[in-house]
Design a protein around this motif. Structure first.
Motif, short mmCIF file in Angstrom:
data_model
loop_
_atom_site.label_atom_id
_atom_site.label_comp_id
_atom_site.label_asym_id
_atom_site.label_seq_id
_atom_site.Cartn_x
_atom_site.Cartn_y
_atom_site.Cartn_z
N ARG A 3 -17.74 -69.43 38.40
CA ARG A 3 -17.67 -70.88 38.59
C ARG A 3 -16.54 -71.41 37.72
O ARG A 3 -16.44 -71.07 36.56
CB ARG A 3 -19.00 -71.49 38.15
CG ARG A 3 -19.10 -72.97 38.26
CD ARG A 3 -20.42 -73.49 37.70
NE ARG A 3 -21.58 -72.80 38.18
CZ ARG A 3 -22.29 -73.13 39.26
NH1 ARG A 3 -21.94 -74.17 39.98
NH2 ARG A 3 -23.35 -72.44 39.62
N GLU A 41 -22.61 -76.84 43.25
CA GLU A 41 -22.47 -75.71 44.17
C GLU A 41 -21.37 -75.97 45.19
O GLU A 41 -20.78 -75.05 45.72
CB GLU A 41 -23.80 -75.44 44.89
CG GLU A 41 -24.92 -75.03 43.95
CD GLU A 41 -24.60 -73.80 43.12
OE1 GLU A 41 -23.96 -72.86 43.64
OE2 GLU A 41 -24.96 -73.78 41.93
N ASP A 42 -21.09 -77.26 45.44
CA ASP A 42 -20.06 -77.60 46.42
C ASP A 42 -19.30 -78.83 45.93
O ASP A 42 -19.82 -79.94 46.06
CB ASP A 42 -20.71 -77.87 47.77
CG ASP A 42 -19.69 -78.14 48.86
OD1 ASP A 42 -18.50 -77.80 48.66
OD2 ASP A 42 -20.06 -78.70 49.91
N CYS A 44 -17.97 -75.44 43.77
CA CYS A 44 -18.60 -74.63 42.74
C CYS A 44 -17.86 -74.83 41.41
O CYS A 44 -16.82 -74.21 41.17
CB CYS A 44 -18.59 -73.16 43.17
SG CYS A 44 -19.64 -72.15 42.14
N ASP A 66 -22.06 -65.44 35.67
CA ASP A 66 -23.51 -65.30 35.55
C ASP A 66 -23.93 -64.02 34.85
O ASP A 66 -24.93 -63.98 34.16
CB ASP A 66 -24.17 -65.32 36.95
CG ASP A 66 -24.09 -66.69 37.60
OD1 ASP A 66 -24.05 -67.70 36.87
OD2 ASP A 66 -24.08 -66.73 38.84
#
Length: 157
Positions: A3, A41-42, A44, A66
């Motif tokens: 991200r 997330e959109d 990201c 992550d």
């Protein structure tokens, strides 16, 4: 998953929160008296704004991962490219416990590669006043420098 991370220094936090909430169509997922963060997330992106930066505007950019293996891969790529990497390691900063590495791009823009392990209730482990800049390796305090110190002594190290 990776991200994009953007940290922006602001003078008026509430004004910035209102602006970015409208721009992004979402409220912050973390909100403190000196800090706010959106995890979208959109697009990201991890966008953070705070009053604890040495500059106003874009303070630094980063790639948040992550998994530990993803961070290892980024570090390996940076070192293979003969880039000078400052390994901060595990630190408590920006209301989170993270493992971080830092590099400067050719224009001197600081980039961090990091993995967040857990949230924290305090901004950092350094007992600094609320108006003190924190979580920046020492090279960020010297904008004219394009070299990273071997042992940065930023407040979160």
């Amino acid at each position: 998953m990776k991200r994009l991370h953007i940290h922006i220094g602001v003078e008026q936090l509430e004004e910035a929160i209102g602006f970015y909430s409208r721009l992004l169509g979402a409220e912050p997922v973390k909100r403190k008296s000196d800090y706010a963060k959106w995890m979208l997330e959109d697009p990201c992106v991890n966008l953070a704004v705070s009053t604890r930066t040495s500059t106003k505007g874009v303070d630094h950019l980063g790639i948040q991962v992550d998994e530990e293996e993803e961070l290892h891969d980024i570090r390996k790529r940076l070192k293979a490219g003969n880039l000078q990497v400052s390994e901060e390691g595990e630190t408590l900063c920006c209301y989170a416990k993270s493992d971080k590495s830092w590099v400067l791009d050719p224009a001197g823009v600081p980039w961090e590669a990091y993995r967040t392990m857990e949230d924290a209730d305090i901004f950092s482990t350094h007992s600094a006043p609320m108006d003190t800049v924190c979580c920046e390796p020492a090279f960020l305090a010297r904008p004219d420098s394009n070299t990273l110190p071997q042992n940065p002594n930023g407040c979160c190290i």
